[in-house]
Design an enzyme around this catalytic site. Sequence first.
Site, mmCIF file in Angstrom:
data_model
loop_
_atom_site.group_PDB
_atom_site.id
_atom_site.type_symbol
_atom_site.label_atom_id
_atom_site.label_comp_id
_atom_site.label_asym_id
_atom_site.label_seq_id
_atom_site.Cartn_x
_atom_site.Cartn_y
_atom_site.Cartn_z
ATOM 1 N N ARG A 14 0.141 5.040 -2.079
ATOM 2 C CA ARG A 14 -1.054 5.988 -1.904
ATOM 3 C C ARG A 14 -0.987 6.574 0.275
ATOM 4 O O ARG A 14 -0.865 5.411 0.402
ATOM 5 C CB ARG A 14 -1.484 6.047 -2.267
ATOM 6 C CG ARG A 14 -2.891 5.234 -2.750
ATOM 7 C CD ARG A 14 -3.823 5.217 -3.243
ATOM 8 N NE ARG A 14 -5.461 4.101 -3.539
ATOM 9 C CZ ARG A 14 -5.874 4.176 -2.499
ATOM 10 N NH1 ARG A 14 -6.082 5.374 -1.720
ATOM 11 N NH2 ARG A 14 -7.144 2.935 -2.513
ATOM 12 N N LYS A 28 -8.505 -6.344 12.156
ATOM 13 C CA LYS A 28 -7.290 -5.310 12.617
ATOM 14 C C LYS A 28 -7.331 -6.212 14.297
ATOM 15 O O LYS A 28 -5.903 -5.740 14.287
ATOM 16 C CB LYS A 28 -8.018 -3.553 13.233
ATOM 17 C CG LYS A 28 -8.132 -3.412 11.289
ATOM 18 C CD LYS A 28 -6.745 -3.415 10.828
ATOM 19 C CE LYS A 28 -6.469 -2.488 9.274
ATOM 20 N NZ LYS A 28 -5.079 -2.481 8.751
ATOM 21 N N SER A 67 -4.990 -0.112 13.135
ATOM 22 C CA SER A 67 -6.183 0.378 13.863
ATOM 23 C C SER A 67 -6.897 0.152 15.197
ATOM 24 O O SER A 67 -6.734 -0.652 15.920
ATOM 25 C CB SER A 67 -7.389 -0.019 13.249
ATOM 26 O OG SER A 67 -7.771 1.356 13.402
ATOM 27 N N TYR A 97 -13.855 -4.977 9.564
ATOM 28 C CA TYR A 97 -12.887 -4.870 9.665
ATOM 29 C C TYR A 97 -12.442 -4.229 11.033
ATOM 30 O O TYR A 97 -11.446 -4.667 11.252
ATOM 31 C CB TYR A 97 -13.290 -2.937 9.002
ATOM 32 C CG TYR A 97 -11.736 -2.097 9.282
ATOM 33 C CD1 TYR A 97 -11.028 -1.954 7.852
ATOM 34 C CD2 TYR A 97 -11.773 -1.142 10.242
ATOM 35 C CE1 TYR A 97 -9.759 -1.356 8.310
ATOM 36 C CE2 TYR A 97 -10.800 -0.360 10.679
ATOM 37 C CZ TYR A 97 -9.588 -0.702 9.227
ATOM 38 O OH TYR A 97 -8.275 0.085 8.780
ATOM 39 N N ILE A 130 -7.514 9.154 10.099
ATOM 40 C CA ILE A 130 -6.039 9.538 9.702
ATOM 41 C C ILE A 130 -7.496 10.044 8.033
ATOM 42 O O ILE A 130 -7.839 9.617 7.219
ATOM 43 C CB ILE A 130 -5.598 8.717 9.277
ATOM 44 C CG1 ILE A 130 -5.425 7.812 10.780
ATOM 45 C CG2 ILE A 130 -4.116 9.208 8.642
ATOM 46 C CD1 ILE A 130 -4.303 8.988 11.650
ATOM 47 N N GLY A 172 0.877 -1.244 -0.043
ATOM 48 C CA GLY A 172 -0.081 0.090 -0.007
ATOM 49 C C GLY A 172 1.120 0.880 -0.234
ATOM 50 O O GLY A 172 0.735 2.536 0.530
#
Length: 255
Positions: A12, A163, A146, A159, A192, A9
Amino acid sequence: MKKTAIVTGGARGIGLAVSRKLAEQGCDLAVFSTGGEERYKAALESLRERGARVHYVSGSLDSAADRERLLDETLAVFGRVDILVNDAGVAPKVRADLLEMTEESFDRVLGINAKGTVFLTQLVARQMLGQERLFRHRGHIVNVGSCSAAVSSVSRGEYCLSKAAVGMATLLFADRLAAEDILVNEVRPGVIATDMTAAVQEKYDRLIEEGVFPIPRWGTPEDVAEAVAFFCSDAVGYTTGSFLDVDGGFHIRRL
Ligand SMILES: NC(=O)c1ccc[n+]([C@@H]2O[C@H](COP(=O)([O-])OP(=O)(O)OC[C@H]3O[C@@H](n4cnc5c(N)ncnc54)[C@H](OP(=O)(O)O)[C@@H]3O)[C@@H](O)[C@H]2O)c1
């Protein structure tokens, strides 16, 4: 002799900020994500401007063949890998209530965020163990987890589960690799400002205004990159299996 870092990743968002920071710290970079190289031309150029040799690999983290190709190409170009930053990750395409969460979305999010991270780490750790020791430590592995590892969001349960799995992967690999002098740590971002949160910008603007985050602003990719780069550096010598919250103090329980 420069260190070689793989940053998934890394073209970006948070990953790009990490790549830039590692380039500034003197690393060469293998950058991995799903799009064609042309799409990230400016980003990759910004890394070269910082002095890094850069090799881009296109593939998907949930594919074993793509993970193997990432390592093979990294070795073909740079000869070794000293740092792995597991940044790549996805949010669910649709925020659905936990009672409506689909197996399809669960498999996609866990497949990339959890399975992909675990098996790339396994692959790279084996490589680190087999290569000549050139630096103070045999390797550094940093997971971008996260706050969702420990914070419930019932509209994106898959999600949070992914995490939480990354958090345990940090502990497991840290434990397994500690005696081998490969340090494994984790950074847990809060909210973020990246493409990932662009769709819910208004929600988080409101939460910031309401004072939900003790430091009342959006986090930046650079905030996270500083912490990741710290865990990749020789400044860290006796710390493994740890995580650092980069969340504006969001983890502080209040009364
Ligand atoms: N933004 C936040 O508030 C926040 C908070 C906590 C944790 N995080 C975590 O931080 C990491 C980076 O997120 P971000 O905010 O920078 O998000 P982002 O801007 O959406 O970037 C995600 C990165 O992951 C890559 N990626 C996605 N799926 C992939 C796949 N199947 N194979 C390989 N690469 C893939 C993307 O590459 P493509 O260009 O190919 O899509 C992109 O480079 C993620 O793990 C995310 O969960 C973010």
